[in-house]
Write an enzyme that holds these catalytic residues in place. Structure first.
Site, mmCIF file in Angstrom:
data_model
loop_
_atom_site.group_PDB
_atom_site.id
_atom_site.type_symbol
_atom_site.label_atom_id
_atom_site.label_comp_id
_atom_site.label_asym_id
_atom_site.label_seq_id
_atom_site.Cartn_x
_atom_site.Cartn_y
_atom_site.Cartn_z
ATOM 1 N N TYR A 137 0.842 -1.191 0.000
ATOM 2 C CA TYR A 137 0.000 0.000 0.000
ATOM 3 C C TYR A 137 0.879 1.244 0.000
ATOM 4 O O TYR A 137 2.015 1.216 0.484
ATOM 5 C CB TYR A 137 -0.919 0.011 1.225
ATOM 6 C CG TYR A 137 -2.088 0.962 1.112
ATOM 7 C CD1 TYR A 137 -3.173 0.650 0.300
ATOM 8 C CD2 TYR A 137 -2.115 2.156 1.809
ATOM 9 C CE1 TYR A 137 -4.252 1.513 0.184
ATOM 10 C CE2 TYR A 137 -3.195 3.024 1.708
ATOM 11 C CZ TYR A 137 -4.253 2.698 0.889
ATOM 12 O OH TYR A 137 -5.322 3.545 0.777
ATOM 13 N N ARG A 178 -20.473 -11.606 -4.301
ATOM 14 C CA ARG A 178 -19.958 -12.938 -4.639
ATOM 15 C C ARG A 178 -20.443 -13.996 -3.653
ATOM 16 O O ARG A 178 -20.078 -15.160 -3.778
ATOM 17 C CB ARG A 178 -18.423 -12.901 -4.680
ATOM 18 C CG ARG A 178 -17.863 -12.053 -5.810
ATOM 19 C CD ARG A 178 -16.362 -12.052 -5.859
ATOM 20 N NE ARG A 178 -15.781 -11.302 -4.749
ATOM 21 C CZ ARG A 178 -14.472 -11.136 -4.560
ATOM 22 N NH1 ARG A 178 -13.611 -11.689 -5.412
ATOM 23 N NH2 ARG A 178 -14.027 -10.437 -3.543
ATOM 24 N N ARG A 179 -21.256 -13.575 -2.671
ATOM 25 C CA ARG A 179 -21.782 -14.475 -1.643
ATOM 26 C C ARG A 179 -23.280 -14.253 -1.508
ATOM 27 O O ARG A 179 -23.732 -13.137 -1.256
ATOM 28 C CB ARG A 179 -21.122 -14.199 -0.283
ATOM 29 C CG ARG A 179 -19.665 -14.474 -0.197
ATOM 30 C CD ARG A 179 -19.059 -13.809 1.033
ATOM 31 N NE ARG A 179 -19.871 -13.957 2.234
ATOM 32 C CZ ARG A 179 -19.699 -13.209 3.332
ATOM 33 N NH1 ARG A 179 -18.772 -12.253 3.357
ATOM 34 N NH2 ARG A 179 -20.457 -13.408 4.389
#
Length: 327
Positions: free
Chosen positions: A53, A173-174
């Site tokens: 990062y 995605r769930r």
């Protein structure tokens, strides 16, 4: 005092440690001394510990994108806060029990609001606010679509869009988070997939999808670009997939999709303090009113930072992991 630090980058739960260090000196002119109370562990913090990062070149030191605390001393000339005020940090590197900073790097927040929600105020709600306000003039008939909708930013964006009367599509995605996101105010929740664009058109009835918000990258970016209307704007603020954003030439050339990036740190650093205060006053007001809320999955003491970071790295969570300093 307790300070969270890392001497090298690597596996986050292995490189992070809670150590005892001397307390900082009394604040000088224009400075404040803040005693931290709590902080969340954000994806940016995990990436910082991994060395992936944006930060200074040596890649070591004190992590922490946000924290909430109380002003315990002020230097000469400080007018924006007073001793006893609860504040959030606008700077980075915040995981330490006491920190002396320039007064313009803290923002007062209401003491009546929930402490843990305030600890999470600086990054995710502000990112969601800026994504909705800074890129597209959204009308009542427009739609917004976002992926990573179960993230802290995603949940905040859904709630803020609802408050503004903007219809939103949450791409996930769930399947187990769909009911939660609908309860927050999402107009629709759709599972990501190759036929996403067709299902979006069916859901919207062909109405204008003016803004797409992407935190995943890779092929997921192209799927969002397929789902928006011609001339729409797609804003990327993260790379959960760990891959470059894919946008095809036909999306850029023939459909005139504009692609932008967003980083809250740069935005806040360049924002006049008065403007930042207006934004955070509005967001903390929503928290106080119960209209903006992020679920908390677990709380740890600062001395348990390794366990806390390991928990924050797990997939399938249903809330944020927060860490508290002992009084």
């Amino acid at each position: 005092m307790k300070q969270i630090q890392f001497a090298r980058t690597g596996i986050p739960s292995e490189v992070v440690a809670c150590v005892d260090v001397p307390e900082p000196a009394s604040p000088g002119p224009g400075e404040v001394l803040v005693q931290a109370q709590a902080f969340p562990i954000n994806p940016a913090d995990i990436l910082t510990l991994r060395g992936g990062y944006a930060r200074r070149a040596d890649g070591v030191g004190v992590p922490g994108s946000e924290a909430v605390g109380v002003v315990v001393a002020t230097g000469e000339g400080v007018a924006n806060v007073a001793v006893g005020d609860r504040v959030i940090y606008l700077c980075r590197d915040n995981w330490l029990a006491f920190k002396c900073v320039p007064a313009h790097q803290v923002m007062p927040v209401p003491r009546q609001a929930d402490l843990l929600q305030l600890a999470m105020l600086k990054v995710n709600p502000a990112t969601a606010h800026c994504l909705l306000e800074r890129f597209v003039a959204l009308g009542a008939d427009d739609w917004v679509i976002q992926n990573a909708a179960n993230s802290g930013v995603g949940r905040s964006l859904t709630q803020l869009a609802r408050l503004r009367g903007i219809r939103s599509i949450s791409v996930v995605r769930r399947d187990d988070v769909s009911a939660e996101l609908m309860a927050l105010g999402a107009t629709a929740v759709l599972r990501d997939g190759d036929d996403l664009a067709a299902r979006v058109r069916e859901q919207t009835g062909g109405a204008r999808v003016a803004l797409a918000v992407d935190a995943v990258g890779g092929a997921a970016t192209a799927r969002l670009a397929d789902a928006v209307s011609d001339g729409a704007t797609l804003v990327n603020y993260g790379g959960m997939q760990g891959e470059a954003c894919i946008v095809r030439p036909d999306q850029l050339i023939f459909r005139d999709i504009a692609v932008r990036g967003f980083w809250l740190t740069r935005t806040v650093e360049s924002m006049p303090y008065a403007d930042a205060k207006l934004m955070y006053d509005a967001l903390s007001g929503h928290v106080l009113a119960g209209n903006l809320h992020t679920p908390v999955e677990a709380r740890y003491r600062a001395e348990e930072i390794q366990q806390a970071v390991a928990h924050a790295e797990r997939g399938g969570r249903h809330g944020k992991v927060l860490v508290e300093f002992s009084n």
